[in-house]
Design a protein around this motif. Sequence first.
Motif, PDB file in Angstrom:
ATOM      1  N   MET A 154      -3.438  -8.708  -5.410  1.00 60.40           N
ATOM      2  CA  MET A 154      -2.153  -8.560  -4.735  1.00 60.40           C
ATOM      3  C   MET A 154      -1.702  -7.494  -6.544  1.00 60.40           C
ATOM      4  O   MET A 154      -1.226  -6.663  -6.086  1.00 60.40           O
ATOM      5  N   PHE A 155      -1.860  -8.028  -7.292  1.00 60.90           N
ATOM      6  CA  PHE A 155      -2.300  -7.509  -9.037  1.00 60.90           C
ATOM      7  C   PHE A 155      -3.170  -5.968  -8.311  1.00 60.90           C
ATOM      8  O   PHE A 155      -2.364  -5.151  -9.086  1.00 60.90           O
ATOM      9  N   LEU A 178      -1.947  -2.395  -8.703  1.00 63.27           N
ATOM     10  CA  LEU A 178      -2.447  -1.400 -10.175  1.00 63.27           C
ATOM     11  C   LEU A 178      -2.359  -0.439  -9.291  1.00 63.27           C
ATOM     12  O   LEU A 178      -1.619   0.357  -9.956  1.00 63.27           O
ATOM     13  N   ARG A 179      -2.877   0.001  -8.814  1.00 64.28           N
ATOM     14  CA  ARG A 179      -3.927   0.764  -7.882  1.00 64.28           C
ATOM     15  C   ARG A 179      -2.431   1.856  -7.834  1.00 64.28           C
ATOM     16  O   ARG A 179      -2.782   2.832  -7.689  1.00 64.28           O
ATOM     17  N   ALA A 180      -1.127   1.414  -6.519  1.00 67.18           N
ATOM     18  CA  ALA A 180      -0.378   1.598  -5.621  1.00 67.18           C
ATOM     19  C   ALA A 180       0.561   3.206  -6.897  1.00 67.18           C
ATOM     20  O   ALA A 180       0.697   3.081  -7.165  1.00 67.18           O
ATOM     21  N   MET A 181       1.085   1.056  -8.579  1.00 66.05           N
ATOM     22  CA  MET A 181       1.793   2.088  -9.740  1.00 66.05           C
ATOM     23  C   MET A 181       0.864   3.479  -9.881  1.00 66.05           C
ATOM     24  O   MET A 181       1.665   4.024 -10.099  1.00 66.05           O
ATOM     25  N   GLU A 182      -0.558   2.990  -9.812  1.00 60.87           N
ATOM     26  CA  GLU A 182      -1.245   4.524 -10.781  1.00 60.87           C
ATOM     27  C   GLU A 182      -1.154   5.357  -9.418  1.00 60.87           C
ATOM     28  O   GLU A 182      -0.675   7.055 -10.443  1.00 60.87           O
ATOM     29  N   THR A 192       9.031   8.655   0.700  1.00 62.85           N
ATOM     30  CA  THR A 192       7.869   8.204   1.346  1.00 62.85           C
ATOM     31  C   THR A 192       7.026   7.605   0.471  1.00 62.85           C
ATOM     32  O   THR A 192       6.962   6.167   0.910  1.00 62.85           O
ATOM     33  N   ARG A 193       6.644   8.024  -0.987  1.00 60.37           N
ATOM     34  CA  ARG A 193       5.909   6.435  -1.419  1.00 60.37           C
ATOM     35  C   ARG A 193       6.846   5.150  -1.140  1.00 60.37           C
ATOM     36  O   ARG A 193       6.360   4.369  -1.604  1.00 60.37           O
ATOM     37  N   LEU A 194       8.238   5.411  -1.518  1.00 61.69           N
ATOM     38  CA  LEU A 194       9.027   4.193  -1.964  1.00 61.69           C
ATOM     39  C   LEU A 194       8.449   3.553  -0.601  1.00 61.69           C
ATOM     40  O   LEU A 194       8.496   1.759  -0.687  1.00 61.69           O
ATOM     41  N   GLN A 195       8.900   4.135   0.265  1.00 65.33           N
ATOM     42  CA  GLN A 195       8.608   3.985   1.459  1.00 65.33           C
ATOM     43  C   GLN A 195       7.700   2.546   1.744  1.00 65.33           C
ATOM     44  O   GLN A 195       7.831   1.355   2.295  1.00 65.33           O
ATOM     45  N   GLY A 196       5.809   3.153   1.645  1.00 62.24           N
ATOM     46  CA  GLY A 196       4.983   2.873   1.876  1.00 62.24           C
ATOM     47  C   GLY A 196       4.754   1.277   0.247  1.00 62.24           C
ATOM     48  O   GLY A 196       4.724   0.365   1.017  1.00 62.24           O
TER      49      GLY A 196
END
Length: 384
Positions: free
Chosen positions: A51-52, A56-60, A78-82
């Motif tokens: 999950m970390f 991290l990848r999602a935050m990047e 859209t990013r927030l929904q993902g």
Amino acid sequence: MESSQDRSLPATERKLQKARTDGQAARSRDLSHLAILGTGAACLLGFTPLMFDHLLRAMEQQLVFDAATVQATGSMLTRLQGMSAVGLVASAVFAIVIGGAALLSAIGAGGWVFSFKPITPQFNRLNPISGTANLFSKQQMANVLKMVLMTAILSAVAWKYMSSSIEQVAVLVLQPSPVAIRHVADWLTAGMGLLLLVVFLVAMVDVPLQAFFFKDRLKMSHQEVKQEHKESEGSPETKGRMRQRQREIADRASITAVPKADFVVMNPTHYAVALKYDDQTMSAPQVISKGTDLIALKIRELAKSHDVPVLESPVLARALYAHAELDQPIPSALYTAVAQVLAYVYRLKAAMRGQGRMPEAVPEPFVPPELDPLNKTAHQGKQP
């Protein structure tokens, strides 16, 4: 009314089954706590690194901005929904795994019980007197003592663990962040393992303890066991009435067989018994219909309408009705008496066909006194 102290007998299988139908079973809260905490800890240990990495990848990706992103402000939603969808899926999987562990622990302690009765409103539970009494029951006192003991042990283990390693944790602030985070994670994992070990030991004691209290609560008195046996087997009076009713139904149904009889023997008012004998298929004469009062009257009327001889022999009629079963050979003690009447019937039928002279008066067959119900009743009435 018997007190609970009189209940010294273990619950019968019927009462245990009734308790399960009512939704009652031995449940261990400590086993459920162990399953929830243990499964939750295992999920965190197993899936936290994954999950970390994903986080991290999602935050990047979310923190990358360009001119097109700034101009198209709707893309941020859209990013927030993902990101939200990933969090919801992870939470749902975690909840399902934890719920499954809790369910399996409950089944392991008391077995599978499916009943809506425990959640059905019962206003008698609002009685403060019975509620106060339950607070001081043996099971509640044992649960309170167990919780106090477990809290003391958990506190002692946690204090001992933290006091022996607090200095090492304090030094981690001087180390690089990745190393410090890894050491803190190891420290938390070891501490959680010790606490789960305590909960595991308590659960191993609590499971048989709750099973003991459950069976103790369902113990029965001698009177309750007798009452249950009477309800399951039926009282002698009820069974006697049922047998009498069954006999009456069978007697009423047997009326249709009267036209096939060789003769009917009766007393003037109460009894009528129809007999048949076929030397090719029967080892002895059989009663094919019998009855008393109105049924006896119907048998006599039906016999006369089909030209079946109706003979008056009160003692033989009473004996056959009391001791002979439908469609079964008559008792051997009545062979001679029935044979005398049957011989008379054969001579009567032959005379009616013109093959002989009419027989004399109906014979008085000998019936053993012990087979006459009226004789038994009279004999018992004379006894002091």
